[in-house]
Design a protein around this motif. Structure first.
Motif, PDB file in Angstrom:
ATOM      1  N   ASN B 390       0.848  -1.182   0.000  1.00 54.69           N
ATOM      2  CA  ASN B 390       0.000   0.000   0.000  1.00 54.69           C
ATOM      3  C   ASN B 390       0.882   1.231   0.000  1.00 54.69           C
ATOM      4  O   ASN B 390       1.017   1.920   0.983  1.00 54.69           O
ATOM      5  CB  ASN B 390      -0.914  -0.020   1.229  1.00 54.69           C
ATOM      6  N   ASN B 391       1.532   1.464  -1.103  1.00 52.89           N
ATOM      7  CA  ASN B 391       2.558   2.487  -1.090  1.00 52.89           C
ATOM      8  C   ASN B 391       2.474   3.429  -2.260  1.00 52.89           C
ATOM      9  O   ASN B 391       3.480   3.877  -2.773  1.00 52.89           O
ATOM     10  CB  ASN B 391       3.934   1.825  -1.074  1.00 52.89           C
ATOM     11  N   SER B 392       1.260   3.721  -2.680  1.00 55.58           N
ATOM     12  CA  SER B 392       1.154   4.629  -3.809  1.00 55.58           C
ATOM     13  C   SER B 392       1.699   5.992  -3.411  1.00 55.58           C
ATOM     14  O   SER B 392       1.103   6.711  -2.635  1.00 55.58           O
ATOM     15  CB  SER B 392      -0.308   4.739  -4.213  1.00 55.58           C
ATOM     16  N   GLY B 393       2.858   6.316  -3.902  1.00 60.31           N
ATOM     17  CA  GLY B 393       3.409   7.636  -3.625  1.00 60.31           C
ATOM     18  C   GLY B 393       4.325   7.677  -2.428  1.00 60.31           C
ATOM     19  O   GLY B 393       5.000   8.648  -2.204  1.00 60.31           O
ATOM     20  N   GLY B 394       4.355   6.624  -1.635  1.00 62.42           N
ATOM     21  CA  GLY B 394       5.203   6.658  -0.452  1.00 62.42           C
ATOM     22  C   GLY B 394       6.441   5.817  -0.643  1.00 62.42           C
ATOM     23  O   GLY B 394       6.533   4.993  -1.540  1.00 62.42           O
ATOM     24  N   VAL B 395       7.397   6.028   0.258  1.00 63.92           N
ATOM     25  CA  VAL B 395       8.616   5.242   0.196  1.00 63.92           C
ATOM     26  C   VAL B 395       8.312   3.863   0.760  1.00 63.92           C
ATOM     27  O   VAL B 395       7.404   3.683   1.569  1.00 63.92           O
ATOM     28  CB  VAL B 395       9.731   5.956   0.989  1.00 63.92           C
ATOM     29  N   LEU B 400      12.620   2.736   4.413  1.00 63.71           N
ATOM     30  CA  LEU B 400      12.485   3.555   5.616  1.00 63.71           C
ATOM     31  C   LEU B 400      13.293   2.938   6.762  1.00 63.71           C
ATOM     32  O   LEU B 400      14.018   3.633   7.483  1.00 63.71           O
ATOM     33  CB  LEU B 400      11.018   3.666   6.001  1.00 63.71           C
ATOM     34  N   GLN B 480       4.939  -0.273  10.513  1.00 60.83           N
ATOM     35  CA  GLN B 480       4.350  -0.319   9.173  1.00 60.83           C
ATOM     36  C   GLN B 480       4.351  -1.746   8.636  1.00 60.83           C
ATOM     37  O   GLN B 480       3.377  -2.204   8.047  1.00 60.83           O
ATOM     38  CB  GLN B 480       5.137   0.597   8.233  1.00 60.83           C
ATOM     39  N   THR B 488      -5.555  -1.789   7.789  1.00 59.29           N
ATOM     40  CA  THR B 488      -6.377  -1.361   6.665  1.00 59.29           C
ATOM     41  C   THR B 488      -7.741  -2.036   6.683  1.00 59.29           C
ATOM     42  O   THR B 488      -8.658  -1.611   5.993  1.00 59.29           O
ATOM     43  CB  THR B 488      -5.659  -1.688   5.345  1.00 59.29           C
TER      44      THR B 488
END
Lengths: 567, 582
Positions: B390-395, B400, B480, B488
């Motif tokens: 679930n990482n649309s746009g995130g690192v 991390l 995470q 979720t």
């Protein structure tokens, strides 16, 4: 040797300037026209007090006495500037703000700067009807504390520490970003740790460590809650951050509110409850309520007068403030689910605190337990889920913030002039020290909730709300208030009045003659007393904005959940 | 880009290392100038050169070697910055990054030797910074003779010990950078030994202390044995795959259908070697002895640079070889997870009871190793698990976490070295064997005591100091990973939410619990300094350079906590290059 010390201090002052300059250069915080919070309310006290302490450490030990007056007046000056600015804010003069009419999740004096962009942490501050009373209370208590404890030992570190403490506390109350909130939340521990450690009573070493570790451990759970909440953000919202998420409270409350309007449960019921529990543990320990209260009596009894005043006056309110700002605003479903539990904890706390007070012989310990008891009232106000109850709880935070510093100021003066804290050791104080006796009586009357004094308003509001919500359960708080009256009146009788003309001063005084309090103590305590009367007679000065906030909060977030519970 | 390592194009990427080599030569030559007998470093052996007479006065100054090594490291850092930049990363103010370059052997079928990318360059920077601080702090420190009663003027003016010490530092630095760059188990081992052997000697260098020699011998024997075990593991891996290149090993591992005994055994033996370096349980026993026996700057080196070496090895081997994008599980995950919890708990509990500040710092170092091991386990769990990405746009969570480890290793340089420097400053007065040396420090030296308290709070992870940021990032990454499946899901209730967490969630919990435990002994230092009375009120002997280093570390600790943006970006950039093959 003297020169050597001076060099060290120069290092520090130079380093501070370089650090501030570097920070300005790397993340430009420019004082924009409307930013009345960042630098005046937080930056000035923190940086100013650090500079003062750096300067004091630069002065060699044998010359420290000569600068003590300068440092005291400088600290007082800084805190008065902060008080002036917040007073202008509160009275709508600085900007035309109607604090009572602010809609929910709308903030005045709001500013946002990028801070740690890569993880989405921002410097985001703003003030609303909930935080304004707290900010003003903090700004008020710092100069009052400085004046009341004007003659404390080692003033060159003591008074700047109080100012530092005030800056950190204001940071907690204005933060609208979880990262910033947590940073200031923990930062408040450091000055308090030193206040207890260096100026406290006999067992101060133990008390300081216990205070720090206990509250730090609890807020670690809150940190876990913050992290989970952070991870639950939509990872495509904050583009500048590499994790794609942000810590913005304003945004999260907005999301929660929107989900409520749509009739959904934000984040899901299970997650809401998990987060609610994690946050509440952090806040309940800070508040504190039974069974998480054990750090409080130790910290209070050992803390110096000024430390106790700020600790009881503002630091405990961080817990109550946090509850309103985070769990109640964000997790309405969980609040309603846990309503009974909160009520029971509140009842136990209220009753137990008062009951333990009856058996105390140490003045400070009694006042500390009475704080636990009064914090139970805040929790009851929250558990009522009524606008009146919420407003009463917030007003209780404010009123207790005026009363408890006075209680501790009086207790500190008693300790200072009579070298003891035993309640029964002294009879007929009214004869020996009329000012001290008068102030003590007044503060105790205020604390037991005498009508026309500030505490009464809050108690009545909470009790009425409780009656609406829980009916006859209200008997328990009613009984407890009677117990409160009992322990105060009993102590009053034993300490202030009984004995009449021919009583002997306590043995701890030795050959000294009993003295009355100093002028500075009179000024500080009388300022608090006058404010207690003013807010008892005209509570609406703050009550209006509090009830405005409360009804907005209930209407926009909680109402659906509350009415949904009944079918 | 791949270049031949000894060609002109290739060698220019190794400028920082060349600076170190020239520093070593300069140190050797300059301190022997004018002498008719050239002394071989680290020995009493003198070779007659039949030229000149006695040494000059200026090059027998005891401070000269330290100055030379400090300048060498500064020059190396300058060269390092000069090699950075390129087409894809031109803004070093935004983040630290470097073009990826691979240096290979000569020949038709080149073998990868060194990889220069953001990851290795950032670690080089860390090593140089740590060594720079340590060498600066040792300028005034060592006496010419280990026996202070000897007041022979010639002996005092001799700088034999200083030359040896700083030479060892420089050589060790060379080995460390090689480890940071290595793409090949052979090079990795050579670098590791090049870095470790001088450290063994430096631990034993503290001859003023009774425990110094004993510590050196203990550390050397255990270190040598663990190196040998690690080497045996490497040979098994070679036997299995026929190559020592990390990329080949990775491919072979990925192609493996079911876990085979030979590579697993090899990897576990390798882990022993690195486990010793990071002082993980059960290889931590020698750490407290070594730290307390060594002089404080060397102990600081052990706690930062030497530990970093171990973590580079773990990241290169565990993350690259055993965690391919496709293929089978990381089999070491559960065992490593348990070990990490044991390590952090053991470290903290032992630190609670230790009465020697250096031993306490050693155990705290063990505990910190445990935190970072837990983070590595979470990486494995993420790569191994079938989580919904679930990482649309995130690192990515793994980047991390690895970034957090790199961040932590970086900021350790500021507060761990700072803490040891404070002890080093106390040692200028008298040997530090128990907490009473810290008593009343605040009254004698308010600035030093405040700095020490800042270091302690940073170690405990109190915001807004640098130590908080790293722990925060680590726990965020772990949570995470652990909560990816559960949170979720909006259907389930409180208890199932909690029970549905991946077991790595308990690693995060144990990090939290351990932080709370550790706070006790960190605060205790503060209490001792600010509360207890000391026997004297005189300030410590004035050693300007040490004071300067301590204040620098304290400012860095605060600054990297408040303004960590650049370092977070850089660490995550470095972490992402670890996973990209090219």
């Amino acid at each position: 040797m003297a020169e050597n010390k001076l060099n060290d201090g120069m290092y520090v002052i130079g380093g501070l300037f370089i650090a501030i300059a570097a920070m300005m250069f790397l993340s430009p915080i420019s004082l924009m026209e409307d930013d009345w919070v960042t630098l005046p309310l937080i930056g000035l006290p923190i940086l100013g007090s650090l500079l003062l302490m750096g300067f004091s450490s630069a002065v060699p030990a044998w010359r420290k006495e000569s600068i003590s007056e300068t440092i005291k007046y400088a600290s007082l000056g800084i805190s008065l500037i902060v008080l002036t600015i917040t007073s202008l804010m509160m009275t709508d003069i600085l900007m035309n703000v109607h604090w009572a009419n602010i809609t929910f999740n709308q903030y005045m004096y709001e500013v946002e700067y990028n801070w740690i962009e890569s993880i989405g942490a921002e410097w985001h501050v703003g003030i609303d009807g909930l935080s304004m009373p707290m900010v003003w209370l903090t700004a008020l208590l710092v100069p009052v504390t400085i004046i009341t404890t004007w003659n404390e030992k080692k003033p060159w570190y003591y008074h700047p520490l109080l100012v530092l403490m005030g800056g950190c506390l204001i940071g907690v109350f204005v933060a609208l970003d979880f990262f910033m909130f947590y940073v200031f939340w923990e930062l408040t521990l450091v000055p308090m740790f030193f206040l207890i450690l260096n100026w406290g009573g006999k067992e101060r070493k133990y008390a300081a460590q216990k205070f720090f570790i206990y509250t730090f451990s609890a807020s670690i759970l809150m940190l876990l809650g913050i992290i989970i909440l952070y991870l639950l953000q939509d990872p495509s919202t904050a583009n500048s951050s590499i994790t794609g998420r942000s810590f913005d409270m304003h945004e999260m409350i907005k999301n929660a509110q929107q989900e409520v309007i749509l009739g959904n449960i934000w984040l899901g019921a299970g997650t809401q409850k998990l987060l609610f529990v994690l946050f509440m543990v952090g806040f309940l320990v800070k508040l504190p309520v039974v069974p998480f209260h054990t750090w409080l009596p130790d910290a209070h009894v050992q803390a110096p007068t000024g430390g106790s005043m700020l600790l009881a006056g503002v630091m405990l309110k961080m817990g109550g403030y946090g509850m309103f700002r985070i769990p109640i605003s964000m997790f309405p479903h969980a609040v309603v689910e846990f309503q009974m539990l909160l009520m029971i904890i509140g009842m136990i706390s209220l009753f137990y605190g008062a009951w333990v007070c009856l058996g105390q012989t140490n003045l400070k310990r009694m006042v500390a337990y009475s704080s636990v008891s009064h914090m139970g009232i805040i929790l009851l106000g929250i558990a009522s889920l009524q606008p009146l109850g919420f407003a009463g709880a917030i007003f209780m935070m404010f009123a207790h913030g005026l009363i408890s510093p006075m209680l501790f100021g009086v207790a500190g003066a008693f300790k200072h002039h009579y070298h003891t804290l035993e309640i029964g050791s002294m009879r007929g104080m009214a004869k020996h020290s009329p000012w001290l006796g008068g102030n003590m009586m007044f503060s105790w009357m205020a604390s037991l909730g005498l009508p026309l004094l500030a505490g009464f308003v809050a108690e009545v509001a909470v009790l009425v709300a409780l009656w609406f919500e829980f009916g006859w359960w209200v008997i328990i708080p009613g009984i407890t208030l009677a117990i409160t009256a009992a322990y105060y009146l009993w102590s009053m009788q034993r300490t202030i009045f009984e004995g009449g003309e021919n009583t002997q001063p306590p043995e701890s005084l030795g050959d000294e003659k009993p003295k009355d309090i100093y002028l500075t103590e009179k000024v500080g305590l009388m300022a608090l007393a006058i404010l207690i009367v003013i807010f008892g007679i005209f509570p609406f000065i703050f009550f209006e904005m509090m009830s405005g906030y409360s009804s907005e909060l209930i209407e926009s977030v909680l109402l659906d959940e509350i009415s949904g519970r009944w079918g | 880009m791949a270049y031949d390592a000894v060609s002109v194009e290739g060698i220019k990427y190794l400028l920082p290392e060349l600076v170190l080599v020239s520093g070593i030569l300069t140190l050797f030559i300059i301190t022997n100038l004018g002498d008719a007998k050239i002394r071989l470093p680290l020995t009493r052996l003198r070779i007659p050169a039949l030229l000149g007479g006695n040494r000059f006065k200026w090059n027998s100054d005891p401070r000269l070697p330290g100055v030379i090594s400090v300048f060498t490291f500064i020059l190396a850092i300058a060269m390092l910055i000069q090699t950075l930049g390129g087409d894809t990363c031109n803004d070093l103010v935004e983040k630290f990054c470097a073009e990826t370059t691979i240096l290979t052997t000569t020949g038709n079928n080149p073998v990868d030797l060194l990889k220069l990318d953001s990851f290795s360059r950032l670690f080089e920077l860390m090593f140089f910074l740590a060594l720079l601080l340590v060498s600066a702090a040792s300028i005034n420190r060592l006496q010419a003779d280990s026996n202070p009663s000897n007041d022979d003027l010639d002996q005092l003016l001799d700088n034999r010990r200083q030359v040896d010490f700083h030479l060892l530092l420089l050589i060790s630095g060379l080995g460390m950078t090689i480890v940071a760059m290595s793409m090949n188990l052979f090079v990795l081992f050579v670098g590791l030994e090049l870095a470790s052997l001088p450290i063994y000697v430096m631990v034993a260098f503290h001859k003023e202390s009774k425990a110094g020699t004993e510590a050196g011998v203990k550390y050397f024997i255990t270190g040598a044995i663990s190196s040998a075990i690690g080497l045996y593991g490497m040979s098994l891996l070679y036997l299995w795959s026929g190559s020592l290149q990390l990329s080949v090993l990775e491919a072979t591992w990925a192609a493996m259908a079911t876990p085979e005994t030979l590579p697993l055994f090899g990897i576990s033996l390798l882990l022993v070697g690195f486990g010793f370096k990071i002082s993980a349980v059960p290889f931590h026993f020698v750490a407290p002895d070594a730290y307390s026996g060594a002089s404080s700057p060397v102990a600081a080196l052990l706690a930062t640079a030497s530990k970093t070496l171990g973590f580079i090895g773990l990241m290169r081997i565990l993350m690259i070889i055993t965690l391919p994008e496709t293929g089978d599980a990381a089999v070491w995950m559960l065992a490593f997870g348990i070990l990490s919890v044991v390590t952090m708990t053991w470290g903290n509990l032992a630190a609670l009871g230790s009465e020697n500040p250096k031993r306490m710092l050693a155990y705290s170092s063990v505990a910190h190793a445990g935190y970072m091991m837990a983070a590595l386990v979470a990486v494995a769990a993420w790569k191994n698990g079938s989580f919904v990405e679930n990482n649309s746009g995130g690192v990515m969570a793994v980047e991390l976490i690895i970034g957090a480890i790199i961040f932590h290793l970086f900021v350790l340089i500021s507060f761990k070295i700072g803490a040891f420097m404070v002890i080093s400053h106390l040692e200028t007065e008298d040997e530090v064997t128990d907490m009473s040396s810290l008593h009343g420090l605040a009254k004698r030296e308010p600035i030093i005591a405040t700095s020490m308290f800042v270091f302690m709070l940073a170690l405990a992870g109190v915001p807004p100091l640098a130590g908080f940021m790293s722990k925060f990032l680590m726990v965020t990454g772990i949570v995470q990973v652990a909560s990816a499946d559960v949170l979720t899901n909006t259907e389930i209730d409180l208890i199932p939410t909690f029970l549905g967490m991946h077991w790595t969630f308990f690693l995060a919990i144990s990090i939290f619990i351990n932080s709370a435990i550790s706070l006790y002994y960190y605060l205790r230092i503060g209490v001792l300094m600010f509360f207890e009375e000391s026997t004297t009120r005189l300030p410590l002997p004035k050693v300007s350079i040490l004071r300067f280093v301590i204040l620098l570390c304290a400012l860095a600790t605060i600054f990297l906590g408040i303004n960590s943006d650049w370092l977070v970006e850089s660490a995550i950039e470095a972490a992402s290059t670890l996973f990209t093959n090219s």
